[in-house]
Design a protein around this motif. Structure first.
Motif, mmCIF file in Angstrom:
data_model
loop_
_atom_site.group_PDB
_atom_site.id
_atom_site.type_symbol
_atom_site.label_atom_id
_atom_site.label_comp_id
_atom_site.label_asym_id
_atom_site.label_seq_id
_atom_site.Cartn_x
_atom_site.Cartn_y
_atom_site.Cartn_z
ATOM 1 N N GLU A 151 -23.673 27.116 80.305
ATOM 2 C CA GLU A 151 -22.660 27.132 81.358
ATOM 3 C C GLU A 151 -23.205 27.777 82.633
ATOM 4 O O GLU A 151 -22.976 27.279 83.744
ATOM 5 C CB GLU A 151 -21.422 27.910 80.882
ATOM 6 N N GLN A 152 -23.918 28.874 82.477
ATOM 7 C CA GLN A 152 -24.481 29.560 83.640
ATOM 8 C C GLN A 152 -25.529 28.694 84.329
ATOM 9 O O GLN A 152 -25.595 28.633 85.564
ATOM 10 C CB GLN A 152 -25.091 30.905 83.205
ATOM 11 N N THR A 199 -27.844 28.958 74.195
ATOM 12 C CA THR A 199 -26.463 29.307 73.851
ATOM 13 C C THR A 199 -25.507 28.589 74.790
ATOM 14 O O THR A 199 -25.881 28.181 75.902
ATOM 15 C CB THR A 199 -26.212 30.822 73.959
ATOM 16 N N ARG A 234 -23.026 29.862 76.420
ATOM 17 C CA ARG A 234 -22.827 30.660 77.623
ATOM 18 C C ARG A 234 -23.983 30.471 78.601
ATOM 19 O O ARG A 234 -23.772 30.284 79.802
ATOM 20 C CB ARG A 234 -22.692 32.141 77.247
ATOM 21 N N ALA A 235 -25.208 30.489 78.097
ATOM 22 C CA ALA A 235 -26.367 30.296 78.967
ATOM 23 C C ALA A 235 -26.371 28.902 79.580
ATOM 24 O O ALA A 235 -26.761 28.718 80.745
ATOM 25 C CB ALA A 235 -27.656 30.535 78.184
#
Length: 407
Positions: A374-375, A369, A371-372
């Motif tokens: 980016e993290q 994803t 978001r994942a």
């Protein structure tokens, strides 16, 4: 059937004959230790010779001690490829972070070894080829345990009887299938597929890995030393295994091309190279998890019994350590049932903690994803400024017993 026991002197026990299916990593390693403890060993391999090529593999932790005890450590250090940097790229090919490989893998700089798989196979084969019988271009057709031994008919038509048989024939083991049933019973799909092949190094890359990511997709160019060729990797999220493509190389190429159709960076050129590659290897990222690794006179070792997947980076190390412990158990126990039980008891926890690395490995390298991703990128940027990561305890979670007894 023709028995293979070599000693008929009543004053000494007959050598226990062992057939090993598979001449990859765990097979020759097991053959080395079994021969050292006085077994008569035969290795059957469906390929016509030891397999060369293949992408680089890691030897870490407990496995370093195994190859040291074999006397193979100096040769492996000579073959060490020394990857110096891993550079992570964004969708446009811009640099996210450039870090030392051990910072990502959790290895120990200066101690872990990375070698071409073909080099490792060649080293192991050279160590045993004069002491062990090799049957290349052949494989097990049928195996019957109804008599006092394991009666084997080979695909070549020859028939032999062995005291024991060991399947060291990989994740898609035919030995496991014949004894325990279809692979689907034991295969844990980890949600990814991958294609690996070689292509010309027209990028000037040396001793480095460049990894491009978008959510659910990754492409990597891996320069082993200063070679003229690169290892190319294309990996993508696939919730269910594409069973039809696994049996059809043309479908594999079409699937990968469709998944990466709109990808940037160097991916279009990689897809073109994949179309022409004669060494394409396509598979799912998966593990083999079994309640037992033996049945009667037959045992499994390495990926055939407990493949951890490439997401852990521990497949080769598990194969080497498992082969050592299995051979040690057989040296210490004339009763094969007791030996197989000791092997499972001593190795299972080591397997479990290393297979558990897969979830973190997938999250680190292949986020699914935005978001994942980016993290993950934020963590990678931190690695550039943080002290070197500590080695992962799982890599050294198995303490090896002294090998023996000797004959």
């Amino acid at each position: 059937m023709t028995p293979t026991g070599l000693s008929t002197d009543a004053s000494t026990p007959a050598k226990r004959s062992v057939l090993i299916s598979g001449a990859g990593v765990s097979g020759p390693a097991l053959a080395y230790w079994l021969h050292r403890s006085g077994h008569a060993v035969t290795v059957v391999e469906k390929a016509g010779a030891p397999r060369d090529g293949g992408y680089p593999v890691d030897v870490r932790g407990t496995a370093i001690e195994v190859v040291r005890r074999m006397g193979a450590l100096p040769r492996l250090r000579d073959a060490h490829v020394e990857t110096r940097r891993c550079t992570f790229l964004d969708a446009e090919g811009g640099e996210v972070a450039s870090v030392a490989p051990h910072a990502v893998a959790g290895g120990v700089e200066g101690q872990d070894i990375e070698v071409r798989r073909g080099d490792l196979v060649s080293i192991l084969h050279a160590m045993v080829r004069d002491d062990v019988e090799f049957l290349f271009d052949d494989s097990i057709a049928t195996l019957d345990q109804s008599g006092p031994g394991a009666d084997v008919t080979f695909r070549s038509g020859r028939q032999r009887t062995f005291d024991l048989v060991v399947g060291a024939d990989g994740t898609h083991s035919s030995t496991r299938k014949s004894l325990f049933g279809p692979e689907e019973r034991f295969h844990r799909h980890l949600g990814h597929c991958f294609a690996v092949f070689t292509m010309p190094n027209t990028f000037g890359l040396s001793h480095e890995l460049k990894l491009w990511n978008t959510p659910g997709r990754a492409a990597a160019l891996y320069a082993v030393g200063d070679d003229d060729d690169l290892h190319a990797f294309l990996t993508f999220h696939q919730p269910e295994p594409p069973f039809e493509a696994l049996r059809d190389p043309g479908a594999q190429r079409d699937l990968v091309a469709a998944v990466f159709a709109d990808a940037g960076w160097e991916v279009p050129g990689m897809i073109d190279a994949m179309r022409d590659a004669d060494d394409l290897f396509f598979d799912t990222a998966g593990q083999i998890r079994m309640p037992h690794w033996s049945s009667g006179r037959v045992a499994l070792v390495g990926d055939a019994a407990y493949a951890p997947s490439f997401l852990t980076g521990q497949g080769t190390s598990l194969a080497l350590a498992g082969a050592y412990v299995l051979a040690d158990a057989l040296a210490a126990n004339r009763n094969h049932t007791a030996a197989f039980a000791a092997y499972e008891r001593d190795v299972r926890e080591f397997v479990a903690v290393n297979q558990a690395l897969a979830d973190n490995g997938a999250a680190t390298l292949f986020p699914t994803t935005a978001r994942a991703l980016e993290q993950r990128d934020a963590r990678l940027r931190d690695l550039v400024t943080l002290p070197p990561a500590m080695p992962r305890p799982a890599h050294s979670a198995l303490t090896l017993p002294p090998f023996g007894p000797m004959p």
